[in-house]
Design an enzyme around this catalytic site. Structure first.
Site, PDB file in Angstrom:
ATOM      1  N   SER A 141       0.869  -1.183   0.000  1.00 46.02           N
ATOM      2  CA  SER A 141       0.000   0.000   0.000  1.00 46.02           C
ATOM      3  C   SER A 141       0.903   1.229   0.000  1.00 46.02           C
ATOM      4  O   SER A 141       2.108   1.114   0.300  1.00 46.02           O
ATOM      5  CB  SER A 141      -0.843  -0.022   1.288  1.00 46.02           C
ATOM      6  OG  SER A 141      -1.443   1.225   1.525  1.00 46.02           O
ATOM      7  N   TYR A 154      -1.593  -0.969  10.367  1.00 51.26           N
ATOM      8  CA  TYR A 154      -1.658  -1.350   8.951  1.00 51.26           C
ATOM      9  C   TYR A 154      -0.344  -0.977   8.266  1.00 51.26           C
ATOM     10  O   TYR A 154       0.239  -1.769   7.522  1.00 51.26           O
ATOM     11  CB  TYR A 154      -2.826  -0.601   8.315  1.00 51.26           C
ATOM     12  CG  TYR A 154      -3.062  -0.863   6.856  1.00 51.26           C
ATOM     13  CD1 TYR A 154      -3.578  -2.078   6.415  1.00 51.26           C
ATOM     14  CD2 TYR A 154      -2.784   0.116   5.897  1.00 51.26           C
ATOM     15  CE1 TYR A 154      -3.813  -2.303   5.061  1.00 51.26           C
ATOM     16  CE2 TYR A 154      -3.024  -0.101   4.560  1.00 51.26           C
ATOM     17  CZ  TYR A 154      -3.536  -1.315   4.142  1.00 51.26           C
ATOM     18  OH  TYR A 154      -3.764  -1.530   2.806  1.00 51.26           O
TER      19      TYR A 154
HETATM   20  N1  LIG Z   1      -8.888  -0.323  -1.281  1.00 49.81           N
HETATM   21  C1  LIG Z   1      -7.846   0.436  -1.022  1.00 49.81           C
HETATM   22  O1  LIG Z   1      -7.918   1.665  -1.049  1.00 49.81           O
HETATM   23  C2  LIG Z   1      -6.495  -0.211  -0.747  1.00 49.81           C
HETATM   24  C3  LIG Z   1      -5.350   0.582  -0.832  1.00 49.81           C
HETATM   25  C4  LIG Z   1      -4.108  -0.012  -0.628  1.00 49.81           C
HETATM   26  C5  LIG Z   1      -4.019  -1.352  -0.379  1.00 49.81           C
HETATM   27  N2  LIG Z   1      -5.141  -2.119  -0.305  1.00 49.81           N
HETATM   28  C6  LIG Z   1      -4.974  -3.551  -0.077  1.00 49.81           C
HETATM   29  O2  LIG Z   1      -5.734  -4.293  -1.032  1.00 49.81           O
HETATM   30  C7  LIG Z   1      -6.147  -5.529  -0.443  1.00 49.81           C
HETATM   31  C8  LIG Z   1      -7.665  -5.593  -0.338  1.00 49.81           C
HETATM   32  O3  LIG Z   1      -8.211  -5.509  -1.549  1.00 49.81           O
HETATM   33  P1  LIG Z   1      -9.464  -4.646  -1.983  1.00 49.81           P
HETATM   34  O4  LIG Z   1      -9.341  -3.238  -1.627  1.00 49.81           O
HETATM   35  O5  LIG Z   1      -9.543  -5.042  -3.388  1.00 49.81           O
HETATM   36  O6  LIG Z   1     -10.604  -5.177  -1.000  1.00 49.81           O
HETATM   37  P2  LIG Z   1     -12.088  -5.669  -1.130  1.00 49.81           P
HETATM   38  O7  LIG Z   1     -12.754  -5.161   0.082  1.00 49.81           O
HETATM   39  O8  LIG Z   1     -12.690  -5.371  -2.467  1.00 49.81           O
HETATM   40  O9  LIG Z   1     -11.930  -7.270  -1.056  1.00 49.81           O
HETATM   41  C9  LIG Z   1     -11.399  -7.919   0.036  1.00 49.81           C
HETATM   42  C10 LIG Z   1     -11.659  -9.402  -0.154  1.00 49.81           C
HETATM   43  O10 LIG Z   1     -10.927 -10.102   0.843  1.00 49.81           O
HETATM   44  C11 LIG Z   1     -11.708 -11.195   1.241  1.00 49.81           C
HETATM   45  N3  LIG Z   1     -11.279 -11.673   2.552  1.00 49.81           N
HETATM   46  C12 LIG Z   1     -11.402 -11.040   3.738  1.00 49.81           C
HETATM   47  N4  LIG Z   1     -10.977 -11.830   4.738  1.00 49.81           N
HETATM   48  C13 LIG Z   1     -10.562 -12.986   4.166  1.00 49.81           C
HETATM   49  C14 LIG Z   1     -10.030 -14.198   4.684  1.00 49.81           C
HETATM   50  N5  LIG Z   1      -9.881 -14.387   5.997  1.00 49.81           N
HETATM   51  N6  LIG Z   1      -9.705 -15.183   3.818  1.00 49.81           N
HETATM   52  C15 LIG Z   1      -9.901 -15.028   2.485  1.00 49.81           C
HETATM   53  N7  LIG Z   1     -10.413 -13.899   1.946  1.00 49.81           N
HETATM   54  C16 LIG Z   1     -10.736 -12.888   2.776  1.00 49.81           C
HETATM   55  C17 LIG Z   1     -13.135 -10.647   1.262  1.00 49.81           C
HETATM   56  O11 LIG Z   1     -14.094 -11.679   1.263  1.00 49.81           O
HETATM   57  C18 LIG Z   1     -13.136  -9.779   0.012  1.00 49.81           C
HETATM   58  O12 LIG Z   1     -13.605 -10.491  -1.104  1.00 49.81           O
HETATM   59  C19 LIG Z   1      -5.572  -5.560   0.934  1.00 49.81           C
HETATM   60  O13 LIG Z   1      -4.320  -6.183   0.937  1.00 49.81           O
HETATM   61  C20 LIG Z   1      -5.464  -4.085   1.248  1.00 49.81           C
HETATM   62  O14 LIG Z   1      -4.580  -3.852   2.294  1.00 49.81           O
HETATM   63  C21 LIG Z   1      -6.392  -1.575  -0.477  1.00 49.81           C
END
Ligand SMILES: NC(=O)c1ccc[n+]([C@@H]2O[C@H](COP(=O)([O-])OP(=O)(O)OC[C@H]3O[C@@H](n4cnc5c(N)ncnc54)[C@H](O)[C@@H]3O)[C@@H](O)[C@H]2O)c1
Length: 259
Positions: A141, A154
């Site tokens: 991130s 985080y």
């Molecule tokens: N959205 C942002 O602004 C942002 C920015 C930087 C980094 N990230 C990183 O991106 C990743 C998250 O992705 P996103 O934003 O596409 O999220 P999202 O909310 O669209 O999806 C998250 C997914 O993770 C799954 N999940 C949660 N707990 C789980 C578990 N125990 N086992 C298996 N699956 C699980 C959920 O069911 C969901 O489908 C993370 O690593 C987050 O730190 C997000």
């Protein structure tokens, strides 16, 4: 096609960037292990891939458990006959508070941002080695590059993701196994709400979360949030052979936020 003949895994693939990545990788010819705890979401993504003529295996797994992190790697390799790349995308915001920190939430952040990645990598390395090389990609991130006012835990975890990727890149480079991190900025996914609406942020109490969410991204130099597909495109590059000399990179995809 840019991933023709490749076999890969995407975690957190039922939603957001992971979903966009699974669809994009399959479109480019990869056979994809679609991994998430959300069974209905996994089914939807697998159906979308197969209806478009691609190949995918849905794996419902709770990646807080080591056994599940191992199983999803092995099951993908068994289903398709090998493994070329893994995009470990799953993560968790963790607590905002440090004084009065919720240690159960702290543990969840460490497990979902770091532990599952190490466990899956342990199983993936020998499988990728058998193919003569490949790629490991981790989601960090912008909070893995600079400190985060609202999310110190985080940020601690995501700095760890980048440290692990860079270290492992050095170790595995002679074997042609590339290890990189992608560092998304503010991206329009359900996780953005999870971040913004965390109950342990005192300064958020009484505020209109929807109005705050509307505003997220206005401080980005590009004046907008990323779409999940924009992160997936960067991930596609990093897992593909087009990035054949790229290892140990932490690629910001953040509209200029960390510039
Ligand atoms: N959205 C942002 O602004 C942002 C920015 C930087 C980094 N990230 C990183 O991106 C990743 C998250 O992705 P996103 O934003 O596409 O999220 P999202 O909310 O669209 O999806 C998250 C997914 O993770 C799954 N999940 C949660 N707990 C789980 C578990 N125990 N086992 C298996 N699956 C699980 C959920 O069911 C969901 O489908 C993370 O690593 C987050 O730190 C997000």
């Amino acid at each position: 096609m840019r991933l023709e003949g490749k076999i890969g895994i995407v975690t957190a693939a039922a939603s957001g960037m992971g979903r966009a990545g699974a669809l994009r990788f399959a479109e480019e010819g990869a056979k994809v292990g679609v991994v998430d705890v959300d069974a209905a979401g996994v089914e939807r993504v697998v159906n979308q891939i197969t209806q478009a003529g691609g190949e995918a295996k849905g794996i419902v797994a709770d990646l807080t458990k080591d056994s599940e992190s191992r199983r999803m790697v092995q099951e993908t390799a068994d289903a398709f006959g090998g493994l070329d790349f893994v995009w470990n995308h799953v993560g968790h915001p963790g607590p905002s508070r440090v004084e009065g920190v919720d240690m159960a939430d702290f543990d969840l952040a460490i497990i979902l941002n770091l532990r599952t990645l190490v466990v899956a990598t342990d199983v993936a390395i020998p499988l990728i080695r058998k193919r003569g090389g490949g790629s490991l990609l981790y989601t960090a991130s912008t909070s893995g590059i600079r400190g985060s006012l609202k999310s110190p835990i985080y940020s601690m975890a995501k700095f760890g993701v980048i440290g692990f990727a860079k270290s492992l890149a050095k170790r595995l480079a002679p074997e042609n196994i590339r290890v990189n991190a992608v560092c998304p900025g503010t991206t329009e996914t359900p996780m953005l709400r999870a971040f913004t609406a965390r109950p342990d942020q005192d300064e958020m109490k009484g505020k209109d979360i929807d109005a705050l969410l509307q505003n997220r991204g206005s401080d980005v130099p590009m004046r907008r949030r990323a779409q999940p597909e924009e992160i997936a495109n960067a991930a596609l590059f990093l897992v593909s052979d087009e990035a054949s000399y790229v290892t140990g990179a932490a690629l910001s995809v953040d509209g200029g936020t960390t510039a």
